[in-house]
Design a protein around this motif. Structure first.
Motif, PDB file in Angstrom:
ATOM      1  N   ALA A 164       0.833  -1.209   0.000  1.00 32.05           N
ATOM      2  CA  ALA A 164       0.000   0.000   0.000  1.00 32.05           C
ATOM      3  C   ALA A 164       0.866   1.257   0.000  1.00 32.05           C
ATOM      4  CB  ALA A 164      -0.928  -0.002   1.215  1.00 32.05           C
ATOM      5  N   LEU A 165       2.065   1.165   0.593  1.00 33.19           N
ATOM      6  CA  LEU A 165       2.973   2.318   0.616  1.00 33.19           C
ATOM      7  C   LEU A 165       3.474   2.678  -0.778  1.00 33.19           C
ATOM      8  CD1 LEU A 165       5.279   1.609   3.709  1.00 33.19           C
ATOM      9  CD2 LEU A 165       3.473   3.327   3.531  1.00 33.19           C
ATOM     10  N   LEU A 166       3.492   1.695  -1.674  1.00 32.37           N
ATOM     11  CA  LEU A 166       4.050   1.918  -3.001  1.00 32.37           C
ATOM     12  C   LEU A 166       3.165   2.797  -3.873  1.00 32.37           C
ATOM     13  CD1 LEU A 166       5.402  -1.657  -3.842  1.00 32.37           C
ATOM     14  CD2 LEU A 166       6.599   0.245  -2.755  1.00 32.37           C
ATOM     15  N   LEU A 219     -10.442  -0.192  -0.889  1.00 36.92           N
ATOM     16  CA  LEU A 219      -9.130   0.306  -1.285  1.00 36.92           C
ATOM     17  C   LEU A 219      -8.552  -0.516  -2.427  1.00 36.92           C
ATOM     18  CD1 LEU A 219      -7.079   1.241   1.919  1.00 36.92           C
ATOM     19  CD2 LEU A 219      -8.039   2.767   0.205  1.00 36.92           C
ATOM     20  N   GLY A 220      -8.691  -1.848  -2.318  1.00 38.37           N
ATOM     21  CA  GLY A 220      -8.157  -2.723  -3.356  1.00 38.37           C
ATOM     22  C   GLY A 220      -8.773  -2.456  -4.709  1.00 38.37           C
ATOM     23  N   VAL A 221     -10.105  -2.338  -4.747  1.00 37.02           N
ATOM     24  CA  VAL A 221     -10.806  -2.040  -5.998  1.00 37.02           C
ATOM     25  C   VAL A 221     -10.393  -0.671  -6.528  1.00 37.02           C
ATOM     26  CG1 VAL A 221     -13.061  -1.602  -7.037  1.00 37.02           C
ATOM     27  CG2 VAL A 221     -12.763  -3.528  -5.466  1.00 37.02           C
ATOM     28  N   LEU A 222     -10.257   0.295  -5.617  1.00 40.78           N
ATOM     29  CA  LEU A 222      -9.871   1.655  -6.003  1.00 40.78           C
ATOM     30  C   LEU A 222      -8.482   1.658  -6.639  1.00 40.78           C
ATOM     31  CD1 LEU A 222     -11.500   4.304  -5.597  1.00 40.78           C
ATOM     32  CD2 LEU A 222      -9.986   4.803  -3.683  1.00 40.78           C
ATOM     33  N   PHE A 223      -7.529   0.924  -6.015  1.00 37.10           N
ATOM     34  CA  PHE A 223      -6.168   0.852  -6.550  1.00 37.10           C
ATOM     35  C   PHE A 223      -6.168   0.276  -7.963  1.00 37.10           C
ATOM     36  CE2 PHE A 223      -3.192   0.815  -2.604  1.00 37.10           C
ATOM     37  CZ  PHE A 223      -3.758   2.016  -2.185  1.00 37.10           C
ATOM     38  N   ILE A 224      -6.917  -0.823  -8.156  1.00 35.52           N
ATOM     39  CA  ILE A 224      -6.934  -1.491  -9.458  1.00 35.52           C
ATOM     40  C   ILE A 224      -7.652  -0.634 -10.503  1.00 35.52           C
ATOM     41  CG2 ILE A 224      -7.823  -3.499 -10.718  1.00 35.52           C
ATOM     42  CD1 ILE A 224      -7.417  -5.116  -8.128  1.00 35.52           C
ATOM     43  N   ARG A 225      -8.770  -0.057 -10.099  1.00 31.58           N
ATOM     44  CA  ARG A 225      -9.583   0.738 -11.032  1.00 31.58           C
ATOM     45  C   ARG A 225      -8.850   1.980 -11.532  1.00 31.58           C
ATOM     46  NH1 ARG A 225     -15.658   3.114  -9.776  1.00 31.58           N
ATOM     47  NH2 ARG A 225     -16.025   4.035 -11.838  1.00 31.58           N
ATOM     48  N   HIS A 226      -8.092   2.624 -10.641  1.00 35.96           N
ATOM     49  CA  HIS A 226      -7.428   3.873 -10.999  1.00 35.96           C
ATOM     50  C   HIS A 226      -5.917   3.706 -11.172  1.00 35.96           C
ATOM     51  CE1 HIS A 226     -11.116   6.134 -10.404  1.00 35.96           C
ATOM     52  NE2 HIS A 226     -11.287   5.515  -9.249  1.00 35.96           N
ATOM     53  N   ALA A 227      -5.468   2.489 -11.426  1.00 34.36           N
ATOM     54  CA  ALA A 227      -4.039   2.243 -11.621  1.00 34.36           C
ATOM     55  C   ALA A 227      -3.490   3.099 -12.752  1.00 34.36           C
ATOM     56  CB  ALA A 227      -3.798   0.761 -11.921  1.00 34.36           C
ATOM     57  N   GLY A 228      -2.399   3.809 -12.471  1.00 35.40           N
ATOM     58  CA  GLY A 228      -1.760   4.617 -13.496  1.00 35.40           C
ATOM     59  C   GLY A 228      -2.314   6.019 -13.642  1.00 35.40           C
ATOM     60  N   THR A 229      -3.241   6.411 -12.760  1.00 36.15           N
ATOM     61  CA  THR A 229      -3.827   7.756 -12.871  1.00 36.15           C
ATOM     62  C   THR A 229      -3.484   8.618 -11.660  1.00 36.15           C
ATOM     63  OG1 THR A 229      -5.904   7.040 -11.820  1.00 36.15           O
ATOM     64  CG2 THR A 229      -5.761   6.871 -14.214  1.00 36.15           C
ATOM     65  N   ARG A 287       6.699   4.419 -14.869  1.00 38.50           N
ATOM     66  CA  ARG A 287       6.301   3.397 -15.836  1.00 38.50           C
ATOM     67  C   ARG A 287       5.758   2.144 -15.162  1.00 38.50           C
ATOM     68  NH1 ARG A 287      10.879   5.234 -18.915  1.00 38.50           N
ATOM     69  NH2 ARG A 287      12.206   3.634 -17.995  1.00 38.50           N
ATOM     70  N   VAL A 288       6.355   1.748 -14.030  1.00 39.11           N
ATOM     71  CA  VAL A 288       5.901   0.509 -13.366  1.00 39.11           C
ATOM     72  C   VAL A 288       4.792   0.775 -12.347  1.00 39.11           C
ATOM     73  CG1 VAL A 288       8.162  -0.549 -13.651  1.00 39.11           C
ATOM     74  CG2 VAL A 288       7.632   0.619 -11.510  1.00 39.11           C
ATOM     75  N   LEU A 289       4.485   2.051 -12.090  1.00 40.07           N
ATOM     76  CA  LEU A 289       3.502   2.390 -11.071  1.00 40.07           C
ATOM     77  C   LEU A 289       2.144   1.729 -11.281  1.00 40.07           C
ATOM     78  CD1 LEU A 289       2.642   3.982  -8.584  1.00 40.07           C
ATOM     79  CD2 LEU A 289       2.209   5.951 -10.055  1.00 40.07           C
ATOM     80  N   PRO A 290       1.598   1.700 -12.520  1.00 38.80           N
ATOM     81  CA  PRO A 290       0.293   1.052 -12.696  1.00 38.80           C
ATOM     82  C   PRO A 290       0.275  -0.403 -12.223  1.00 38.80           C
ATOM     83  CG  PRO A 290       0.838   2.364 -14.621  1.00 38.80           C
ATOM     84  CD  PRO A 290       2.074   2.337 -13.762  1.00 38.80           C
ATOM     85  N   TRP A 291       1.366  -1.141 -12.501  1.00 43.83           N
ATOM     86  CA  TRP A 291       1.416  -2.542 -12.074  1.00 43.83           C
ATOM     87  C   TRP A 291       1.556  -2.652 -10.553  1.00 43.83           C
ATOM     88  CZ3 TRP A 291      -0.208  -6.091 -15.178  1.00 43.83           C
ATOM     89  CH2 TRP A 291      -0.128  -5.885 -16.563  1.00 43.83           C
ATOM     90  N   LEU A 292       2.328  -1.747  -9.956  1.00 46.19           N
ATOM     91  CA  LEU A 292       2.446  -1.756  -8.495  1.00 46.19           C
ATOM     92  C   LEU A 292       1.092  -1.498  -7.836  1.00 46.19           C
ATOM     93  CD1 LEU A 292       5.780   0.246  -7.961  1.00 46.19           C
ATOM     94  CD2 LEU A 292       5.411  -2.208  -7.646  1.00 46.19           C
ATOM     95  N   GLU A 293       0.324  -0.583  -8.418  1.00 45.31           N
ATOM     96  CA  GLU A 293      -0.991  -0.291  -7.858  1.00 45.31           C
ATOM     97  C   GLU A 293      -1.932  -1.476  -8.019  1.00 45.31           C
ATOM     98  OE1 GLU A 293      -1.620   4.461  -8.042  1.00 45.31           O
ATOM     99  OE2 GLU A 293      -1.696   3.458  -9.976  1.00 45.31           O
ATOM    100  N   ARG A 294      -1.849  -2.183  -9.129  1.00 47.25           N
ATOM    101  CA  ARG A 294      -2.703  -3.361  -9.331  1.00 47.25           C
ATOM    102  C   ARG A 294      -2.349  -4.478  -8.350  1.00 47.25           C
ATOM    103  NH1 ARG A 294      -1.525  -1.966 -14.940  1.00 47.25           N
ATOM    104  NH2 ARG A 294      -3.369  -0.972 -15.862  1.00 47.25           N
ATOM    105  N   VAL A 295      -1.047  -4.695  -8.153  1.00 47.67           N
ATOM    106  CA  VAL A 295      -0.610  -5.716  -7.197  1.00 47.67           C
ATOM    107  C   VAL A 295      -1.044  -5.344  -5.785  1.00 47.67           C
ATOM    108  CG1 VAL A 295       1.401  -6.808  -6.122  1.00 47.67           C
ATOM    109  CG2 VAL A 295       1.332  -6.506  -8.603  1.00 47.67           C
ATOM    110  N   SER A 296      -0.896  -4.075  -5.433  1.00 43.23           N
ATOM    111  CA  SER A 296      -1.312  -3.602  -4.115  1.00 43.23           C
ATOM    112  C   SER A 296      -2.799  -3.843  -3.912  1.00 43.23           C
ATOM    113  CB  SER A 296      -1.015  -2.102  -3.967  1.00 43.23           C
ATOM    114  OG  SER A 296       0.356  -1.839  -4.117  1.00 43.23           O
TER     115      SER A 296
END
Length: 208
Positions: free
Chosen positions: A9-11, A78-88, A182-191
């Motif tokens: 979550a910190l990422l 939070l999990g759904v929010l992270f995945i839904r808005h990954a990269g934004t 560049r890798v942030l969207p994937w980190l947010e999806r994993v989180s």
């Protein structure tokens, strides 16, 4: 899983991340370390409050079950929010900051102001209180002992501080920041996936 979910979550950048980034880019990582300490201190307040507050609740009590369900619901949200808005998250705005602004500031005064801003940023963020309360409800059975709570409290405080200091030290390097973007969207999806798995796992455990 609790420790991993907290770290992942910190990422995902939030208000604290951008505060550290702007301080590091404008005044250097030493001044930004004040913001890091302030943010970690605010997190520490929420960690102690969350863990101590649950000490008065019995695992079999209705209030504890309700609190667990609320915690699971928030982690799922939070999990759904992270995945839904990954990269934004808008990390690109940090890339354009001027790295030479305010370098002539008095170091200690700037550091103290950064620390105050960091603490206020962390303590006034209601998501921090909800997040730590949610994680605290996950500690059940032998993992709800005073020793384990102290271990998790120290772990979470230390990880927040060390991660923020690492961000402050590396954020001035444009190449590193661009790679992170560049890798942030994937980190947010994993989180997000980790938070959802944690919530589902606790719900399954409660049903047994």
């Amino acid at each position: 899983m609790i420790a991993a979910a907290h770290f992942l979550a910190l990422l995902s950048p939030g208000p604290d991340f951008f505060l550290i980034a702007r301080n590091s880019l404008s005044s250097g990582w030493r001044v930004a370390s004040g913001a890091c300490l302030g943010i970690a201190a605010a997190n520490g307040v929420f960690i102690v409050a969350a863990l101590a507050g649950l000490a008065a609740l019995s695992r079999e009590s209705t209030w504890f079950v309700i609190l667990q369900l609320i915690g699971c619901a928030y982690l799922l949200y939070l999990g759904v929010l992270f995945i839904r808005h990954a990269g934004t998250s808008g990390l690109g705005s940090v890339l354009t900051q001027d790295s030479h602004v305010a370098r002539s500031s008095l170091w200690f005064g700037a550091w103290r102001r950064a620390a105050s801003m960091g603490f206020l940023s962390g303590i006034l963020n209601p998501k921090n209180a909800l997040f730590y309360a949610s994680l605290a409800t996950m500690l059940t059975g032998p993992y709800a002992s005073t020793g384990w709570k102290a271990f998790y409290g120290i772990w979470m405080f230390s990880v927040v501080l060390l991660w923020d200091l690492l961000v402050a030290a590396m954020i001035g390097n444009q190449a590193i920041l661009q790679r992170f973007a560049r890798v942030l969207p994937w980190l947010e999806r994993v989180s997000g996936a980790m938070l959802i798995l944690l919530a589902v796992g606790v719900i399954i455990f409660m049903m047994h």
